[in-house]
Design a protein around this motif. Structure first.
Motif, PDB file in Angstrom:
ATOM      1  N   ARG A  29      -7.754  -8.735  -3.567  1.00 55.26           N
ATOM      2  CA  ARG A  29      -9.025  -9.079  -2.918  1.00 55.26           C
ATOM      3  C   ARG A  29      -9.666  -7.881  -2.224  1.00 55.26           C
ATOM      4  O   ARG A  29     -10.620  -8.028  -1.463  1.00 55.26           O
ATOM      5  N   GLY A  30      -9.121  -6.702  -2.468  1.00 53.37           N
ATOM      6  CA  GLY A  30      -9.727  -5.478  -1.948  1.00 53.37           C
ATOM      7  C   GLY A  30      -9.268  -5.039  -0.570  1.00 53.37           C
ATOM      8  O   GLY A  30      -9.838  -4.115   0.000  1.00 53.37           O
ATOM      9  N   HIS A  31      -8.247  -5.675  -0.031  1.00 51.10           N
ATOM     10  CA  HIS A  31      -7.734  -5.294   1.289  1.00 51.10           C
ATOM     11  C   HIS A  31      -6.704  -4.179   1.152  1.00 51.10           C
ATOM     12  O   HIS A  31      -6.060  -4.036   0.116  1.00 51.10           O
ATOM     13  N   SER A  32      -6.552  -3.390   2.205  1.00 46.23           N
ATOM     14  CA  SER A  32      -5.475  -2.394   2.205  1.00 46.23           C
ATOM     15  C   SER A  32      -4.297  -2.974   2.984  1.00 46.23           C
ATOM     16  O   SER A  32      -4.474  -3.705   3.958  1.00 46.23           O
ATOM     17  N   VAL A  33      -3.097  -2.661   2.517  1.00 43.91           N
ATOM     18  CA  VAL A  33      -1.884  -3.231   3.107  1.00 43.91           C
ATOM     19  C   VAL A  33      -0.896  -2.114   3.405  1.00 43.91           C
ATOM     20  O   VAL A  33      -0.675  -1.234   2.578  1.00 43.91           O
ATOM     21  N   LYS A  34      -0.325  -2.151   4.604  1.00 43.59           N
ATOM     22  CA  LYS A  34       0.736  -1.210   4.977  1.00 43.59           C
ATOM     23  C   LYS A  34       1.921  -2.032   5.462  1.00 43.59           C
ATOM     24  O   LYS A  34       1.775  -2.911   6.297  1.00 43.59           O
ATOM     25  N   ILE A  35       3.095  -1.724   4.909  1.00 42.85           N
ATOM     26  CA  ILE A  35       4.307  -2.403   5.329  1.00 42.85           C
ATOM     27  C   ILE A  35       4.885  -1.648   6.521  1.00 42.85           C
ATOM     28  O   ILE A  35       5.074  -0.432   6.475  1.00 42.85           O
ATOM     29  N   LEU A  36       5.163  -2.385   7.595  1.00 41.20           N
ATOM     30  CA  LEU A  36       5.761  -1.809   8.800  1.00 41.20           C
ATOM     31  C   LEU A  36       7.182  -2.359   8.914  1.00 41.20           C
ATOM     32  O   LEU A  36       7.372  -3.566   9.078  1.00 41.20           O
ATOM     33  N   TYR A  37       8.168  -1.499   8.803  1.00 43.47           N
ATOM     34  CA  TYR A  37       9.561  -1.933   8.879  1.00 43.47           C
ATOM     35  C   TYR A  37       9.994  -2.004  10.349  1.00 43.47           C
ATOM     36  O   TYR A  37       9.793  -1.051  11.104  1.00 43.47           O
ATOM     37  N   SER A  38      10.577  -3.120  10.742  1.00 43.41           N
ATOM     38  CA  SER A  38      10.903  -3.378  12.145  1.00 43.41           C
ATOM     39  C   SER A  38      11.808  -2.312  12.758  1.00 43.41           C
ATOM     40  O   SER A  38      11.717  -2.046  13.954  1.00 43.41           O
TER      41      SER A  38
END
Length: 75
Positions: A29-38
């Protein structure tokens, strides 16, 4: 939107199927995603609140949303 996903697993290959679906759908859907590891996230309180990732303060304008996703193990 800029979306952060806070996950409680230590590696990308351990992400839950639901988390992978959220990432795929958001990107489609055109969003940017960043995974943040706890293991790399910290909260600092004092003269204001700060979210720290890998030793660097995250700018509060960097994300529109941070989702928390639990990690599950078969063990």
């Amino acid at each position: 939107m800029n979306i952060g996903i806070l996950t409680f697993v230590s590696r990308k290959k351990d992400l839950a199927v639901g988390t992978l679906s959220i990432i795929r759908e958001a990107k489609s859907r055109g969003h940017s995603v960043k995974i943040l590891y706890s293991t790399s996230v910290g909260l600092t309180f004092g003269n204001g609140k700060k979210l720290v990732y890998k030793g660097k303060t995250l700018d509060k304008e960097q994300f529109d949303l941070i989702l928390c996703r639990p990690g599950f193990s078969s063990e």
